[in-house]
Scaffold this active site. Structure first.
Site, PDB file in Angstrom:
ATOM      1  N   LEU A   1      16.400  13.587  47.209  1.00 20.03           N
ATOM      2  CA  LEU A   1      17.356  14.688  47.252  1.00 20.03           C
ATOM      3  C   LEU A   1      17.118  15.449  48.550  1.00 20.03           C
ATOM      4  O   LEU A   1      15.979  15.566  49.009  1.00 20.03           O
ATOM      5  CB  LEU A   1      17.157  15.644  46.062  1.00 20.03           C
ATOM      6  CG  LEU A   1      17.422  15.109  44.653  1.00 20.03           C
ATOM      7  CD1 LEU A   1      17.074  16.186  43.619  1.00 20.03           C
ATOM      8  CD2 LEU A   1      18.871  14.678  44.492  1.00 20.03           C
ATOM      9  N   ASP A   2      18.187  15.989  49.123  1.00 18.93           N
ATOM     10  CA  ASP A   2      18.028  16.821  50.303  1.00 18.93           C
ATOM     11  C   ASP A   2      17.141  18.013  49.964  1.00 18.93           C
ATOM     12  O   ASP A   2      17.099  18.480  48.816  1.00 18.93           O
ATOM     13  CB  ASP A   2      19.383  17.328  50.800  1.00 18.93           C
ATOM     14  CG  ASP A   2      20.281  16.210  51.291  1.00 18.93           C
ATOM     15  OD1 ASP A   2      19.750  15.153  51.676  1.00 18.93           O
ATOM     16  OD2 ASP A   2      21.515  16.400  51.280  1.00 18.93           O
ATOM     17  N   ARG A   3      16.476  18.530  50.954  1.00 20.71           N
ATOM     18  CA  ARG A   3      15.556  19.652  50.733  1.00 20.71           C
ATOM     19  C   ARG A   3      16.242  20.832  50.047  1.00 20.71           C
ATOM     20  O   ARG A   3      15.664  21.477  49.163  1.00 20.71           O
ATOM     21  CB  ARG A   3      14.957  20.103  52.071  1.00 20.71           C
ATOM     22  CG  ARG A   3      13.942  21.221  51.939  1.00 20.71           C
ATOM     23  CD  ARG A   3      13.354  21.573  53.283  1.00 20.71           C
ATOM     24  NE  ARG A   3      12.407  22.668  53.179  1.00 20.71           N
ATOM     25  CZ  ARG A   3      11.759  23.199  54.209  1.00 20.71           C
ATOM     26  NH1 ARG A   3      11.951  22.711  55.426  1.00 20.71           N
ATOM     27  NH2 ARG A   3      10.917  24.205  54.034  1.00 20.71           N
TER      28      ARG A   3
ATOM     29  N   ARG B   1      28.152  16.001  50.487  1.00 20.04           N
ATOM     30  CA  ARG B   1      28.389  17.056  51.475  1.00 20.04           C
ATOM     31  C   ARG B   1      29.441  16.637  52.500  1.00 20.04           C
ATOM     32  O   ARG B   1      30.319  17.425  52.864  1.00 20.04           O
ATOM     33  CB  ARG B   1      27.073  17.405  52.166  1.00 20.04           C
ATOM     34  CG  ARG B   1      26.029  17.952  51.204  1.00 20.04           C
ATOM     35  CD  ARG B   1      24.624  17.923  51.779  1.00 20.04           C
ATOM     36  NE  ARG B   1      24.504  18.782  52.961  1.00 20.04           N
ATOM     37  CZ  ARG B   1      23.404  18.853  53.700  1.00 20.04           C
ATOM     38  NH1 ARG B   1      22.350  18.099  53.409  1.00 20.04           N
ATOM     39  NH2 ARG B   1      23.374  19.651  54.751  1.00 20.04           N
TER      40      ARG B   1
ATOM     41  N   THR C   1      18.892  20.760  48.140  1.00 23.56           N
ATOM     42  CA  THR C   1      19.539  20.379  46.886  1.00 23.56           C
ATOM     43  C   THR C   1      18.532  20.509  45.754  1.00 23.56           C
ATOM     44  O   THR C   1      17.404  20.029  45.865  1.00 23.56           O
ATOM     45  CB  THR C   1      20.066  18.939  46.959  1.00 23.56           C
ATOM     46  OG1 THR C   1      21.011  18.827  48.023  1.00 23.56           O
ATOM     47  CG2 THR C   1      20.737  18.540  45.645  1.00 23.56           C
TER      48      THR C   1
END
Length: 339
Positions: free
Chosen positions: A163-165, A266, A167
């Site tokens: 997961l993105d930081r 995104r 998110t």
């Protein structure tokens, strides 16, 4: 300043070179700057990687000598005093580097407190926004390093996905490589349902909409690596369903992924003209600014649930509620509609 003094071979048969590795007797000489300093404080300063409790033990047992005599902790040094240090197990440069990069106690506790499910094969974390899944890009540690430090007995801990930081939400960690391979196969075959919640800026006008547009990574914009819709990219499929409109300000969406490309949600949301609220890379700062009074201070993307079925097992489903700051923004937006 103190300086190393070679071991006197007439007093100790340990080679002088051993003092560098901490495996033999070594000597140091007190300099002008150490005049009047207590021996215990002096030792704690020069033996930075030795516990203070050990400093007092070697003083108590007489293993430290000053000018050939035993010294109590309160002994005051004089310039030129010759201090004998016993063999000590000193940390290597590699060990010190590993300790500097090790996850902090606060991070380990934070990640442990975010675990929402654990069984013999899996750990599921409701990852907080702002915490990286792994170290890198200036960060020494993330979720996986914290879990490995907390559970050193689990030798095969690996992230199933990322997961993105910024998110938040459901993050799977496999305890065994066999489980990791099985779950990776499910991801490749698209047999794992991944659902997200997102707050996007503006009023989503499309109803339920599937965006099937290829994405290409590492396209540079202003020197920064980004992902873009591009004919030469990999297939990416995202389905958006509006859950609630907040006037013209924002829309809460339920999102399901047909593929798992980097920044997929995104980029597809931004391409549709309604980027994720608070997204600094692909977002709309002017429309984000209108949401600031409602408490928007980060990207509002949350991995809500994962569902899959493993061979010979019941379907597995896990969900994670959005964090409190998320709900606070939603509540303020709802109040704004009533006023």
């Amino acid at each position: 300043m103190s300086r190393s003094v070679p071991t006197d071979s007439r007093l100790d048969k340990t080679p002088a070179s051993a003092s560098a590795t901490g495996t033999g007797v070594s000597y140091v000489e007190a300099g002008e700057g150490e005049a009047g300093q207590r021996i215990d404080n002096f030792l704690s300063r020069i033996l930075k990687d030795v516990p203070r409790s050990l400093v007092y033990r070697i003083l108590r047992t007489g293993e430290v000598r000053v000018n050939g005599k035993r010294a109590k902790p309160e002994h005051r040094l004089a310039p030129g005093d010759r201090i004998r240090l016993p063999p000590l197990q000193r940390k290597t440069d590699e060990q010190r580097a590993a300790e500097r990069s090790a996850p902090s106690r606060s991070l380990r506790d934070f990640v442990s407190g975010a675990i929402i499910h654990e069984d013999r094969d899996l750990i599921v974390v409701n990852k907080p926004a702002g915490v990286a899944v792994h170290g890198g890009s200036g960060l020494s540690a993330g979720v996986i390093e914290a879990l490995r430090a907390t559970h050193p007995e689990l030798k095969e801990l690996e992230l199933v996905h990322r997961l993105d930081r910024d998110t938040s939400g459901v993050l799977l960690v496999a305890k065994r490589r066999a489980v990791l391979r099985e779950l990776h196969a499910l991801l490749r075959e698209r047999d794992m349902e991944k659902r997200y919640l997102a707050l996007v800026v503006g009023r989503w006008p499309f109803g339920a909409k599937t965006i099937d547009l290829p994405l290409k990574t590492n396209l540079k914009q202003g020197g920064e690596r980004v992902v873009r819709v591009h004919a030469d990219g990999q297939q990416a499929i995202t389905t958006f369903k509006p859950l609630q409109h907040f006037g013209k300000l924002a829309t809460l969406l339920d999102i399901s992924l047909g593929t798992g490309r980097t920044h997929q949600i995104r980029v597809h949301a931004a391409h549709a003209g309604h980027p994720v609220a608070g997204d600094e890379k692909y977002g709309d700062r002017e429309r984000d600014a209108k949401l600031k009074p409602f408490g928007l201070n980060r990207m509002f993307l949350h991995a809500h649930s994962l569902t899959f079925e493993r061979k010979g097992a019941k379907p597995f489903s896990v969900s994670a509620p959005p964090p409190p700051d998320w709900q606070a923004v939603i509540d303020k937006l709802k109040q704004g509609l009533k006023s």
